[in-house]
Design an enzyme around this catalytic site. Sequence first.
Site, short mmCIF file in Angstrom:
data_model
loop_
_atom_site.label_atom_id
_atom_site.label_comp_id
_atom_site.label_asym_id
_atom_site.label_seq_id
_atom_site.Cartn_x
_atom_site.Cartn_y
_atom_site.Cartn_z
N GLY A 251 68.83 18.84 46.31
CA GLY A 251 68.26 17.54 46.64
C GLY A 251 68.51 17.14 48.08
O GLY A 251 67.63 16.57 48.74
N ASP A 252 69.70 17.44 48.58
CA ASP A 252 70.01 17.16 49.98
C ASP A 252 69.12 17.97 50.90
O ASP A 252 68.66 17.48 51.94
CB ASP A 252 71.48 17.50 50.27
CG ASP A 252 72.43 16.95 49.23
OD1 ASP A 252 72.18 15.84 48.74
OD2 ASP A 252 73.41 17.64 48.90
#
Length: 301
Positions: A251-252
């Site tokens: 997600g980052d």
Amino acid sequence: MIYTVTLNPAIDHVVRLAGPLRPGAVNRAAGEEYLFGGKGVNVSAVLAALGWESVALGFVAGATGDWLERELAAAGLATDFVHLREGMTRINLKLRADCETELNCPGPAIPPAGMEALYAKLDGLRAGDVLVLAGSIPPSLPQDTYRRILDRLAGRGVLAAVDADGPRLAGALGGRPFVVKPNHHELAALAGRPLAGDADIAAAARQLQTAGAANVLVSMAGDGALLLDAQGRARRIGCPAGTVVNSVGAGDSMLAGFLAGWLETGDYGYALRLGTACGSATAFSLGLAKREEIDAALRAL
């Protein structure tokens, strides 16, 4: 300049088992890695892979904090952490067996003087700078800390991105961030209902947009992502084919790719594609994605 803030950075000890986890018994590891950072630092690392400079801000403490700083410097990342006098930077356990199990530790307490030192660094941001606020807020800090940071920078032309869960994200919306990035589970929790299908996800994302976020980027694991952009258009994308070996940082990575794509072109469609390529490439890797892996994933979209 891009600045990332990780209030509670960590060293992730990733342990892989050859078979299922056996609770209550001795389990032998088939392999292990140490990943240094936390959510904001992960964003900085993937930005670097894409050729974008950033400065990682946050707090470190003790011998583990020194270790984390050394490893990030060796990886070529610029940092400007506040050094705490007490406590230790946390080590989290990420267990990869028949399913993924995580044990996240609380990390050091942040005293008021430490937060003031971070505010002093943030006061140096100027119009056109980008600020990424990502990850958990330590129990020692007010849980509306992200909103306080955004309010402090209001009216200064700083573009803010927020990746947090639950009330931390909801509380930041009034600070009018440029982009927020919940995953579909976090979005459902904020909406207070199960989300069935793209139309339902887009409707829930629109609620966040109405509350203050210009763009809402929803990561959906193997189903790709949905972006509700600042013009109100819902954009949907799938994932390239590949085998997921590690979800830590995916997600980052997506957020880093989205920001890099938008800063480079101003095109939300390309930003979504690059973000999805970065998130997928990390999921297909043992660590954070490298440039060649991102490029391969981008070609496959």
